[in-house]
Design a protein around this motif. Sequence first.
Motif, PDB file in Angstrom:
ATOM      1  N   ILE A  17      10.358  52.794  -0.129  1.00 49.80           N
ATOM      2  CA  ILE A  17       9.780  54.057  -0.601  1.00 49.80           C
ATOM      3  C   ILE A  17       9.675  55.050   0.543  1.00 49.80           C
ATOM      4  N   ALA A  18       9.168  54.592   1.686  1.00 51.92           N
ATOM      5  CA  ALA A  18       9.024  55.483   2.838  1.00 51.92           C
ATOM      6  C   ALA A  18      10.376  55.989   3.325  1.00 51.92           C
ATOM      7  N   ARG A  19      11.355  55.087   3.415  1.00 54.66           N
ATOM      8  CA  ARG A  19      12.677  55.482   3.889  1.00 54.66           C
ATOM      9  C   ARG A  19      13.348  56.453   2.914  1.00 54.66           C
ATOM     10  N   PHE A  31      11.916  58.524   0.805  1.00 53.61           N
ATOM     11  CA  PHE A  31      11.315  59.855   0.765  1.00 53.61           C
ATOM     12  C   PHE A  31      11.768  60.697   1.954  1.00 53.61           C
ATOM     13  N   ARG A  32      11.919  60.057   3.102  1.00 57.17           N
ATOM     14  CA  ARG A  32      12.456  60.783   4.258  1.00 57.17           C
ATOM     15  C   ARG A  32      13.880  61.275   3.979  1.00 57.17           C
ATOM     16  N   MET A  33      14.655  60.455   3.313  1.00 59.99           N
ATOM     17  CA  MET A  33      16.014  60.860   2.960  1.00 59.99           C
ATOM     18  C   MET A  33      15.999  62.017   1.964  1.00 59.99           C
ATOM     19  N   MET A  34      15.024  62.021   1.056  1.00 52.01           N
ATOM     20  CA  MET A  34      14.890  63.127   0.108  1.00 52.01           C
ATOM     21  C   MET A  34      14.635  64.444   0.831  1.00 52.01           C
ATOM     22  N   VAL A  35      13.769  64.398   1.825  1.00 44.95           N
ATOM     23  CA  VAL A  35      13.470  65.612   2.595  1.00 44.95           C
ATOM     24  C   VAL A  35      14.735  66.117   3.281  1.00 44.95           C
ATOM     25  N   GLU A  36      15.488  65.207   3.874  1.00 42.14           N
ATOM     26  CA  GLU A  36      16.739  65.599   4.537  1.00 42.14           C
ATOM     27  C   GLU A  36      17.752  66.169   3.538  1.00 42.14           C
ATOM     28  N   ALA A  37      17.658  65.718   2.269  1.00 49.76           N
ATOM     29  CA  ALA A  37      18.609  66.166   1.250  1.00 49.76           C
ATOM     30  C   ALA A  37      18.186  67.443   0.538  1.00 49.76           C
ATOM     31  N   GLY A  38      16.996  67.994   0.914  1.00 47.68           N
ATOM     32  CA  GLY A  38      16.585  69.267   0.330  1.00 47.68           C
ATOM     33  C   GLY A  38      15.406  69.210  -0.606  1.00 47.68           C
ATOM     34  N   ALA A  39      14.562  68.186  -0.496  1.00 47.52           N
ATOM     35  CA  ALA A  39      13.419  68.052  -1.404  1.00 47.52           C
ATOM     36  C   ALA A  39      12.433  69.206  -1.273  1.00 47.52           C
ATOM     37  N   VAL A  40      12.226  69.696  -0.053  1.00 53.31           N
ATOM     38  CA  VAL A  40      11.281  70.799   0.148  1.00 53.31           C
ATOM     39  C   VAL A  40      11.769  72.040  -0.591  1.00 53.31           C
ATOM     40  N   GLU A  41      13.025  72.345  -0.434  1.00 51.25           N
ATOM     41  CA  GLU A  41      13.591  73.521  -1.097  1.00 51.25           C
ATOM     42  C   GLU A  41      13.545  73.369  -2.618  1.00 51.25           C
ATOM     43  N   GLU A  42      13.795  72.169  -3.103  1.00 56.39           N
ATOM     44  CA  GLU A  42      13.750  71.938  -4.546  1.00 56.39           C
ATOM     45  C   GLU A  42      12.335  72.140  -5.082  1.00 56.39           C
ATOM     46  N   ALA A  43      11.338  71.632  -4.356  1.00 50.87           N
ATOM     47  CA  ALA A  43       9.950  71.803  -4.783  1.00 50.87           C
ATOM     48  C   ALA A  43       9.554  73.271  -4.790  1.00 50.87           C
ATOM     49  N   LEU A  84       4.495  74.028   1.508  1.00 47.43           N
ATOM     50  CA  LEU A  84       4.664  74.035   2.957  1.00 47.43           C
ATOM     51  C   LEU A  84       5.170  75.392   3.429  1.00 47.43           C
ATOM     52  N   PRO A  85       4.722  75.876   4.605  1.00 45.76           N
ATOM     53  CA  PRO A  85       5.225  77.143   5.141  1.00 45.76           C
ATOM     54  C   PRO A  85       6.687  77.027   5.539  1.00 45.76           C
ATOM     55  N   ALA A  86       7.300  78.147   5.759  1.00 48.13           N
ATOM     56  CA  ALA A  86       8.740  78.193   6.033  1.00 48.13           C
ATOM     57  C   ALA A  86       9.121  77.387   7.265  1.00 48.13           C
ATOM     58  N   ASP A  87       8.233  77.322   8.262  1.00 46.04           N
ATOM     59  CA  ASP A  87       8.576  76.593   9.482  1.00 46.04           C
ATOM     60  C   ASP A  87       8.283  75.097   9.371  1.00 46.04           C
ATOM     61  N   LEU A  88       7.859  74.662   8.182  1.00 44.13           N
ATOM     62  CA  LEU A  88       7.632  73.244   7.888  1.00 44.13           C
ATOM     63  C   LEU A  88       6.524  72.620   8.728  1.00 44.13           C
ATOM     64  N   ASP A  89       5.571  73.427   9.187  1.00 42.52           N
ATOM     65  CA  ASP A  89       4.396  72.840   9.821  1.00 42.52           C
ATOM     66  C   ASP A  89       3.711  71.914   8.815  1.00 42.52           C
ATOM     67  N   GLY A  90       3.285  70.795   9.282  1.00 44.48           N
ATOM     68  CA  GLY A  90       2.596  69.850   8.401  1.00 44.48           C
ATOM     69  C   GLY A  90       3.526  68.996   7.568  1.00 44.48           C
ATOM     70  N   LEU A  91       4.813  69.013   7.850  1.00 43.11           N
ATOM     71  CA  LEU A  91       5.767  68.246   7.047  1.00 43.11           C
ATOM     72  C   LEU A  91       5.445  66.753   7.083  1.00 43.11           C
ATOM     73  N   ASP A  92       5.153  66.236   8.278  1.00 42.93           N
ATOM     74  CA  ASP A  92       4.877  64.805   8.390  1.00 42.93           C
ATOM     75  C   ASP A  92       3.688  64.405   7.520  1.00 42.93           C
ATOM     76  N   HIS A  93       2.642  65.232   7.540  1.00 46.41           N
ATOM     77  CA  HIS A  93       1.463  64.940   6.718  1.00 46.41           C
ATOM     78  C   HIS A  93       1.816  64.972   5.236  1.00 46.41           C
ATOM     79  N   ALA A  94       2.599  65.961   4.826  1.00 45.32           N
ATOM     80  CA  ALA A  94       2.975  66.093   3.420  1.00 45.32           C
ATOM     81  C   ALA A  94       3.830  64.907   2.975  1.00 45.32           C
ATOM     82  N   VAL A  95       4.756  64.493   3.823  1.00 46.76           N
ATOM     83  CA  VAL A  95       5.608  63.356   3.489  1.00 46.76           C
ATOM     84  C   VAL A  95       4.779  62.083   3.377  1.00 46.76           C
ATOM     85  N   GLU A  96       3.842  61.899   4.287  1.00 45.10           N
ATOM     86  CA  GLU A  96       2.984  60.715   4.239  1.00 45.10           C
ATOM     87  C   GLU A  96       2.138  60.703   2.966  1.00 45.10           C
TER      88      GLU A  96
END
Length: 304
Positions: free
Chosen positions: A207-209, A211-223, A249-261
């Motif tokens: 699950i953890a792996r 979700f990280r792959m989802m972020v790399e594939a554009g999950a933030v933009e999709e959300a 999340l802001p455009a510069d992705l501050d807090g990305l690690d927290h959001a992913v966790e």
Amino acid sequence: MAKPVTLIAGPTASGKSALALELAERDGAWIANADSMQVYADLDVLTARPSPDDLARAPHRLYGHVDAAEPWSVARWLSDIGKVLDEARDAGRPLVIVGGTGLYFRALSGGLSAVPEIPEEIRTRLRAEAAETPSVALHRRLAEVDPPMAARLEPGDTQRILRALEVVKATGRSLAYWQQQQGPVLVGPEAARLVLAPPRPWLHERIARRFRMMVEAGAVEEARCLLARNLDPDLPAMKAIGVRELGPLPADLDGLDHAVEKATTETRRYAKRQETFFRGQLGDWPRLDPADTAAWQRVLRGGA
């Protein structure tokens, strides 16, 4: 010879789609979706829908065919899957139905409560009233018109209270009555059945792996794109894991690690709820540990 229908259930990230694809290639089967979130066109990355490469390996049905503004339901999915079953039968093709929504499988093989369609004007009016009415007051109203359902529901369970109010308002009968009226069974004992039951540490790591792959594939933009549509937050698609965590999340992705966790934790909790449902409602289905390579290969050699 392959079974005409194979049902594969399992928690998120357990590898059920990979197994379905291998069986489909082996038997020349079609694959049909039984996941309530993978039906939505707006949720490609966040629901890990089959990739273009996967789609090229076997015909897939009921993936990404619903707009996020649609409040899809188990009844509508049953209507869809009934048509796919007929099409596969007419074409002489086996069908693998795969997903993580246990209610879909229970309705498919056990029948669905025959609750009539609720007129949209009733649903809209009640939900507008609910926006200005405390849940406890809605529960008191339900107790006046439908005491059996009020006794079943907690005063804070707004969504289920509203559902019960809608049904009694539209039909004049308690939701409890309709839940006793079972619809037809679409898949009988001729189908092969399988639940993937992975070890929890193995599943959590996947699950953890993933979700990280989802972020790399554009999950933030999709959300973000989904939130930008300003849809009703109570719609099922808006409650997909990752939409609320990643979209703001802001455009510069501050807090990305927290959001992913946070999203990963929610996914683990969801997987636990899925596993609880499968044990309770699909308890007689054979189990397969996807971490057991030998057992996986036996399924592929001998059929699911």
